[in-house]
Structures are given as C-alpha cells and as structure tokens.
Design a protein around this motif. Structure first.
Motif, PDB file in Angstrom:
ATOM      1  N   THR A 154     -33.611 -24.498 -17.955  1.00  0.00           N
ATOM      2  CA  THR A 154     -33.193 -24.226 -16.595  1.00  0.00           C
ATOM      3  C   THR A 154     -34.390 -23.748 -15.794  1.00  0.00           C
ATOM      4  OG1 THR A 154     -32.598 -21.975 -17.212  1.00  0.00           O
ATOM      5  CG2 THR A 154     -30.842 -23.629 -17.254  1.00  0.00           C
ATOM      6  N   LEU A 155     -34.316 -23.938 -14.474  1.00  0.00           N
ATOM      7  CA  LEU A 155     -35.415 -23.560 -13.595  1.00  0.00           C
ATOM      8  C   LEU A 155     -34.923 -22.543 -12.574  1.00  0.00           C
ATOM      9  CD1 LEU A 155     -38.412 -24.145 -12.765  1.00  0.00           C
ATOM     10  CD2 LEU A 155     -37.457 -25.686 -11.025  1.00  0.00           C
ATOM     11  N   GLN A 156     -35.717 -21.496 -12.375  1.00  0.00           N
ATOM     12  CA  GLN A 156     -35.464 -20.523 -11.326  1.00  0.00           C
ATOM     13  C   GLN A 156     -36.734 -20.324 -10.506  1.00  0.00           C
ATOM     14  OE1 GLN A 156     -32.755 -17.132 -12.557  1.00  0.00           O
ATOM     15  NE2 GLN A 156     -33.433 -17.818 -14.576  1.00  0.00           N
ATOM     16  N   LEU A 157     -36.557 -19.807  -9.301  1.00  0.00           N
ATOM     17  CA  LEU A 157     -37.668 -19.542  -8.393  1.00  0.00           C
ATOM     18  C   LEU A 157     -37.769 -18.047  -8.154  1.00  0.00           C
ATOM     19  CD1 LEU A 157     -36.987 -22.290  -5.681  1.00  0.00           C
ATOM     20  CD2 LEU A 157     -38.295 -22.508  -7.813  1.00  0.00           C
ATOM     21  N   ALA A 158     -38.996 -17.549  -8.086  1.00  0.00           N
ATOM     22  CA  ALA A 158     -39.205 -16.131  -7.804  1.00  0.00           C
ATOM     23  C   ALA A 158     -40.483 -15.968  -7.016  1.00  0.00           C
ATOM     24  CB  ALA A 158     -39.264 -15.316  -9.100  1.00  0.00           C
ATOM     25  N   GLY A 159     -40.561 -14.865  -6.278  1.00  0.00           N
ATOM     26  CA  GLY A 159     -41.768 -14.577  -5.526  1.00  0.00           C
ATOM     27  C   GLY A 159     -41.679 -13.228  -4.866  1.00  0.00           C
ATOM     28  N   THR A 165     -40.791 -15.740   0.681  1.00  0.00           N
ATOM     29  CA  THR A 165     -40.511 -16.690   1.762  1.00  0.00           C
ATOM     30  C   THR A 165     -40.507 -18.105   1.222  1.00  0.00           C
ATOM     31  OG1 THR A 165     -41.898 -15.259   3.149  1.00  0.00           O
ATOM     32  CG2 THR A 165     -41.181 -17.357   4.112  1.00  0.00           C
ATOM     33  N   LEU A 166     -41.518 -18.406   0.415  1.00  0.00           N
ATOM     34  CA  LEU A 166     -41.650 -19.756  -0.133  1.00  0.00           C
ATOM     35  C   LEU A 166     -40.486 -20.092  -1.048  1.00  0.00           C
ATOM     36  CD1 LEU A 166     -45.471 -19.529  -0.853  1.00  0.00           C
ATOM     37  CD2 LEU A 166     -44.386 -20.903   0.929  1.00  0.00           C
ATOM     38  N   ALA A 167     -40.098 -19.151  -1.919  1.00  0.00           N
ATOM     39  CA  ALA A 167     -38.989 -19.411  -2.841  1.00  0.00           C
ATOM     40  C   ALA A 167     -37.687 -19.646  -2.077  1.00  0.00           C
ATOM     41  CB  ALA A 167     -38.836 -18.237  -3.807  1.00  0.00           C
ATOM     42  N   ALA A 168     -37.396 -18.803  -1.090  1.00  0.00           N
ATOM     43  CA  ALA A 168     -36.164 -18.966  -0.305  1.00  0.00           C
ATOM     44  C   ALA A 168     -36.187 -20.254   0.494  1.00  0.00           C
ATOM     45  CB  ALA A 168     -35.977 -17.758   0.617  1.00  0.00           C
ATOM     46  N   ILE A 185     -32.612 -17.483  -7.649  1.00  0.00           N
ATOM     47  CA  ILE A 185     -33.770 -17.136  -6.832  1.00  0.00           C
ATOM     48  C   ILE A 185     -33.909 -15.618  -6.831  1.00  0.00           C
ATOM     49  CG2 ILE A 185     -34.983 -17.919  -4.759  1.00  0.00           C
ATOM     50  CD1 ILE A 185     -32.358 -18.936  -3.675  1.00  0.00           C
ATOM     51  N   ALA A 186     -35.093 -15.120  -7.166  1.00  0.00           N
ATOM     52  CA  ALA A 186     -35.378 -13.681  -7.143  1.00  0.00           C
ATOM     53  C   ALA A 186     -36.461 -13.427  -6.099  1.00  0.00           C
ATOM     54  CB  ALA A 186     -35.834 -13.198  -8.514  1.00  0.00           C
ATOM     55  N   LEU A 187     -36.123 -12.613  -5.106  1.00  0.00           N
ATOM     56  CA  LEU A 187     -37.001 -12.353  -3.973  1.00  0.00           C
ATOM     57  C   LEU A 187     -37.327 -10.864  -3.930  1.00  0.00           C
ATOM     58  CD1 LEU A 187     -34.896 -14.338  -1.327  1.00  0.00           C
ATOM     59  CD2 LEU A 187     -36.664 -15.244  -2.862  1.00  0.00           C
ATOM     60  N   VAL A 188     -38.600 -10.524  -4.006  1.00  0.00           N
ATOM     61  CA  VAL A 188     -39.014  -9.119  -4.024  1.00  0.00           C
ATOM     62  C   VAL A 188     -39.766  -8.808  -2.734  1.00  0.00           C
ATOM     63  CG1 VAL A 188     -40.362  -7.359  -5.223  1.00  0.00           C
ATOM     64  CG2 VAL A 188     -39.076  -9.077  -6.529  1.00  0.00           C
ATOM     65  N   TYR A 189     -39.340  -7.771  -2.051  1.00  0.00           N
ATOM     66  CA  TYR A 189     -39.763  -7.399  -0.681  1.00  0.00           C
ATOM     67  C   TYR A 189     -40.150  -8.635   0.144  1.00  0.00           C
ATOM     68  CZ  TYR A 189     -43.623  -5.907  -3.908  1.00  0.00           C
ATOM     69  OH  TYR A 189     -44.524  -5.759  -4.931  1.00  0.00           O
ATOM     70  N   THR A 247     -28.631 -15.420  -5.882  1.00  0.00           N
ATOM     71  CA  THR A 247     -29.832 -14.837  -5.279  1.00  0.00           C
ATOM     72  C   THR A 247     -29.875 -13.338  -5.478  1.00  0.00           C
ATOM     73  OG1 THR A 247     -29.892 -16.575  -3.581  1.00  0.00           O
ATOM     74  CG2 THR A 247     -31.080 -14.542  -3.102  1.00  0.00           C
ATOM     75  N   LEU A 248     -31.035 -12.841  -5.881  1.00  0.00           N
ATOM     76  CA  LEU A 248     -31.317 -11.412  -5.895  1.00  0.00           C
ATOM     77  C   LEU A 248     -32.400 -11.165  -4.858  1.00  0.00           C
ATOM     78  CD1 LEU A 248     -31.265  -8.511  -7.109  1.00  0.00           C
ATOM     79  CD2 LEU A 248     -33.076  -9.294  -8.671  1.00  0.00           C
ATOM     80  N   ALA A 249     -32.143 -10.262  -3.911  1.00  0.00           N
ATOM     81  CA  ALA A 249     -33.145  -9.897  -2.911  1.00  0.00           C
ATOM     82  C   ALA A 249     -33.382  -8.393  -2.994  1.00  0.00           C
ATOM     83  CB  ALA A 249     -32.689 -10.281  -1.514  1.00  0.00           C
ATOM     84  N   ILE A 250     -34.646  -8.025  -3.108  1.00  0.00           N
ATOM     85  CA  ILE A 250     -35.035  -6.626  -3.290  1.00  0.00           C
ATOM     86  C   ILE A 250     -35.863  -6.175  -2.095  1.00  0.00           C
ATOM     87  CG2 ILE A 250     -36.586  -5.139  -4.627  1.00  0.00           C
ATOM     88  CD1 ILE A 250     -35.556  -6.504  -7.136  1.00  0.00           C
ATOM     89  N   GLY A 251     -35.486  -5.046  -1.522  1.00  0.00           N
ATOM     90  CA  GLY A 251     -36.261  -4.442  -0.454  1.00  0.00           C
ATOM     91  C   GLY A 251     -36.813  -3.102  -0.898  1.00  0.00           C
ATOM     92  N   ALA A 252     -37.922  -2.683  -0.288  1.00  0.00           N
ATOM     93  CA  ALA A 252     -38.483  -1.363  -0.533  1.00  0.00           C
ATOM     94  C   ALA A 252     -38.159  -0.480   0.664  1.00  0.00           C
ATOM     95  CB  ALA A 252     -39.996  -1.455  -0.727  1.00  0.00           C
TER      96      ALA A 252
END
Length: 323
Positions: A154-159, A165-168, A185-189, A247-252
């Motif tokens: 399986t393939l997932q995207l993260a950044g 921005t690119l992953a989303a 998709i895992a998005l960090v800040y 989707t997981l989105a993480i903010g600081a």
C-alpha cells in the motif's frame, strides 16, 4: 506557553539558524539551513538500510530519491510504503535535511519510506514541486520507481510544512483524476493556503521558528506575488473535499500555520470524510527535530507512526508483529 524542552530546542536552533533568514538570498538560506539540519541530525538507526537512486520524471526532470528500509527485510519490500515530501518553504530542504524524520518513520513503523528530492524555488517556481511529487506518486502507484516493491504494498503520502502542501495537493489531484491507491495522508504543521488561516495567522504571527513574514516570503518565492496561482497547488482553495484518503493533520500551538490543519480537517469531515486533527500543545513549527528531547514531539511522532501503520496493508501488520 512553550514546552520547556521546546524552549531549549529553540535556543539551540537559533544559535545555528538565526531568525529572519528569508531576507537572505536562496543560496545563502540553503547553506544556513543545511548546516542547521546537519547539526541536529543523529546517526542513522542501526535497523535501517538506505539506498539512493535517480529518477527522471515524464517531463524529463532528474530527481533524487532515497529509500529507507528495515534491515530485517533484506531486499524484500515491506507491504506498506510512504512517500515523504520534505518541508522548507519550497525553497530549502533535501534528502539529507529531513533524514531525522524519514529514517525514524521507517525505523519506528517498519514501513518502506521513500524521500523525494523535488525541484526548489525560485529557480523552479510553481507548480514545479507539485508536478514532481505528482509524477513520483503516479510512478509509485504503477510500481515504476527504481526500488523493488511488493505487488500487495500500500502507498501513503506524508510531509511536513511545504511538503504537507505537496502531499495534500497530490491527493486532491489524484481524486479529481479518478486515480486510486493512496491509503492515507499524514500532514505535519502543513501550509495549505497562500495565507495562513485565522486566528493563528494573527495570534502567532511572531512565533519562534516561523513567522507570518517568513510564510509570505516563501510563498512569494514559489508562487510569485501575483495571482492567478495554479489552482490545484493550493489545498484550501479546492472546490470539494470528499473522497479523500484517511487524513491526519497535525498543527503546532505556536505556529502561524496552526489553523491550516484545523480548517482542512473540518472541511474533509463536513464532506463526510475520515480526517483527524492533533494539535501539539507547547510545540512550534519545525519541532520534529526536537524528537530526542521533547515529550510533546515524541507524542506527535507516535501519532504519525501509528496513523501510517494503521493504514498499511493488513498483511504488513502481521509481519511487523513477528519482526
């Protein structure tokens, strides 16, 4: 209030990577950023093997890729892979600068992690980085990357930051074109618009590690100061948010981009999708580099790893437990 360990991290970081470096030329910024990243990058985990390879996009652009694989697998691909797009405002960053992150994801999940060294601005303005990451993702889905892969993987995207921005954006573009296969998709800040969302845009405009001025400077180097921008490159300007992968989105907390993650999650949830928000209390933009010292960052890292492991192929989970 900053977590005490993050306050100490900021002091250490600023000694190497001073504030307002966006006033410097891109080559000067890159030299400082690379030195900063190298200072905070530990040795590779012993459990990993690393392989670099070249890749030429269908448009003829030469890129570099780096595969991180658990040593116990030898040359056997894991049943789950992650394409990782590094941050750096579309101007900074490389395979080396984010090795701390990519290596630890691979070591802590057992997944194959493939880091992508896309073209940088201002030499390559929008949508160059987006085009590169879209091409690499399509090649990964078609098993055309220069690494052996399992047919059941399986393939997932993260950044992180601009990489998020690119992953989303890639996930939205694949959805629009009817291309399936990305499992998460895992998005960090993440930076998901051309101007941060309120209230953090105003309350955290002068946050340590990244200011609103910095965000605008990077934006203008990549997208240019004049609209129109390529619409698909800006996730928060999408016309719809349905049918996206989990989707997981993480903010600081102390980051002018904090509410980009919140708004993106809210829009996916409103469209009936599977999206989860996690806000790191006391954390700042770029804090992943404090993984060794910060309890909050370790929790953030676990959030990412648990999410990616949960959305890999079930057969991989079994192999992981047996490893």
């Amino acid at each position: 209030m900053l977590e005490p360990q993050i306050a100490a991290f900021i002091d250490e970081a600023v000694a190497v990577y001073p504030a307002h470096t966006t006033a410097l030329s891109p080559p000067e910024q890159r030299a400082l950023y690379d030195r900063y990243a190298a200072t905070l990058t530990p040795a590779l985990p012993d459990v990993l093997t690393v392989r670099d390879a070249g890749y030429t996009t269908r448009a003829g652009h030469a890129l570099r890729l780096r595969l991180y694989r658990h040593r116990a697998r030898g040359d056997q691909a894991a049943h789950g892979a992650v394409l990782y797009f590094h941050g750096g405002g579309f101007v900074l960053g490389s395979l080396d600068s984010h090795q701390l992150v990519t290596a630890r994801i691979a070591a802590d999940t057992g997944l194959d992690v493939i880091a992508v060294d896309y073209r940088l601005a201002p030499e390559h303005p929008a949508p160059a980085a987006h085009d590169d990451c879209l091409d690499v993702t399509l090649a990964a889905l078609e098993r055309q990357l220069p690494f052996n892969s399992s047919s059941g993987a399986t393939l997932q995207l993260a950044g992180d930051s601009a990489g998020a921005t690119l992953a989303a954006s890639v996930a939205l573009r694949l959805r629009d074109e009817g291309v399936e296969g990305v499992r998460g998709i895992a998005l960090v800040y993440p930076m998901l618009g051309t101007d941060p969302q309120p209230p953090a845009r105003d309350t955290e405009a002068h946050a340590p590690m990244l200011t609103l001025r910095d965000v605008h400077a990077f934006r203008d180097l990549y997208w240019g100061a004049q609209r129109p921008y390529p619409a698909w490159t800006i996730p928060l300007e999408a016309s719809r948010y349905d049918n996206l992968p989990p989707t997981l989105a993480i903010g600081a907390e102390h980051d002018p981009l904090r509410d980009d993650a919140r708004v993106f999650v809210e829009r996916i949830q409103a469209a009936g999708g599977d999206a989860r928000l996690w806000i790191g209390t006391g954390l700042v933009h770029g804090c992943w580099r404090a993984l060794a010292s910060s309890p909050g960052v370790r929790t953030m890292h676990r959030q990412v790893c648990d999410f990616l492991a949960a959305h890999a192929a079930p057969v991989f989970d079994t192999a992981r437990r047996e490893a």
